[in-house]
Design an enzyme around this catalytic site. Structure first.
Site, PDB file in Angstrom:
ATOM      1  N   ASP A 131     -30.084  21.122 -54.894  1.00 44.47           N
ATOM      2  CA  ASP A 131     -29.764  22.519 -54.555  1.00 44.47           C
ATOM      3  C   ASP A 131     -28.859  22.524 -53.319  1.00 44.47           C
ATOM      4  O   ASP A 131     -29.240  23.034 -52.277  1.00 44.47           O
ATOM      5  CB  ASP A 131     -31.057  23.328 -54.296  1.00 44.47           C
ATOM      6  N   HIS A 136     -33.405  15.389 -44.663  1.00 41.88           N
ATOM      7  CA  HIS A 136     -34.582  15.085 -45.486  1.00 41.88           C
ATOM      8  C   HIS A 136     -34.225  14.331 -46.774  1.00 41.88           C
ATOM      9  O   HIS A 136     -34.846  13.330 -47.118  1.00 41.88           O
ATOM     10  CB  HIS A 136     -35.270  16.390 -45.907  1.00 41.88           C
TER      11      HIS A 136
END
Ligand code: BDR
Ligand code: CA
Length: 313
Positions: A10, A240
């Site tokens: 995303d 991340h």
């Protein structure tokens, strides 16, 4: 050995960092990018994935997938973290490329059936496409080599609520389906990624290592650093998502533990990932069902060095 992957994403500034790492690594063959809502709406997600492929001169299938969570209301997007365009307000031209017409979930099913037991699914957004792929092909889990996902927080607090990490919170029901399926799942959660901090010195080195892709990450990450630095004395950010790909190529660098991983769908703790190490469950629902491999620690410096080396190739 070259690892075949599909990356479900995303994009997302830390997604961009992860995608470029995968493109650069000689140990990874990216078969396609499947996109999902999350940091941005799914149309923007797909457009950003195409655009990042073009910047990196990669000709790959890119698909658009789920626009909404499995059940329940849509959460708001993370523009306050990733900028208006999801990529740190760096985008001023639309991509030229076209999307593969298939839905992301169908693309995953088709590719896994074309390469049974060879593909690792690397999921760095909400897990909606993976859950739908499991419904489209009930035998899918037995044909996937492994799933490596960025999400959850087994031993620490969340980042979107006190209980939940953003990717799992965005679609807790889909996450339940993915953790309950009979495939090998490794969860790279905030236990690891929240401790891995990147400062401007690292971004400068990344830019030197690869002026085009590292330079882009440096530009895009400025807005990301603004978000992470609010109220802090250090100006830093967290990449991340790239940790999943580091795990793919260097699993031996990670200390992990097998256990039962369940996802809360209660309103107060929505998306919380509750972890019970193997052997410690005394009653249902902790005594049956598949185990998840939860990564708990890693050598930060070794990972940073790996990122710089791979960007420099
Ligand atoms: C995750 O949420 C998104 O904002 C990031 O791209 C990452 O996948 C971190 O919680
Ligand atoms: Ca992401």
């Amino acid at each position: 050995m070259i690892e075949k992957v599909i990356i479900d994403t995303d994009p997302g500034i830390d997604d961009a960092m992860a995608l470029f790492f995968a493109f650069q690594s000689p140990e990874i063959e990216v078969l396609g990018l499947t996109t999902v809502f999350g940091n941005v709406d799914v149309q923007t997600s797909a457009k950003n994935a195409l655009w990042l492929c073009e910047l990196a001169k990669q000709q790959l299938p890119v698909t658009q997938g789920c626009a909404r969570p499995w059940i329940g209301p849509m959460s708001s997007y993370a523009h306050f973290v990733h900028g208006d365009d999801g990529l740190g307000n760096t985008q001023n031209s639309p991509p030229n490329g076209q999307l593969d017409p298939r839905h992301s979930a169908q693309f995953i099913v088709d590719m896994v059936n074309a390469h049974p037991n060879e593909i690792s699914l690397v999921a760095i957004g909400p897990l909606t496409n993976l859950a739908l792929a499991l419904q489209l092909d009930p035998m899918l889990a037995s044909k996937v080599k492994q799933v490596i996902l960025m999400g959850g927080a087994a031993t620490c607090a969340g980042n979107i609520t006190p209980a939940a990490e953003a990717n799992i919170w965005n679609d807790a029901y889909a996450a339940q389906i993915v953790f309950a399926a009979d495939w090998q799942v490794t969860m790279i959660g905030l236990d690891i990624t929240d401790k891995l901090r990147f400062n401007q010195g690292f971004l400068d080195e990344l830019k030197t290592a690869n002026p085009l892709l590292g330079g882009y990450i440096d530009r895009a990450a400025q807005c990301y650093m603004d978000f992470y630095s609010q109220g802090q004395t250090q100006r830093e950010c967290r990449f991340h998502d790239v940790t999943t790909l580091a795990y793919l190529v260097r699993p031996q660098w990670f200390q992990s533990q097998l256990g039962k991983l369940l996802v809360s769908t209660d309103s107060l703790t929505l998306g919380q990932t509750v972890f019970c190490p193997q052997g410690q469950g005394l009653s249902e629902p902790w005594t049956s069902g598949p185990y998840t491999n939860v990564a708990l620690t890693v050598d930060d410096q070794a990972l940073k060095q790996l990122y710089l080396e791979v960007y420099a190739l």
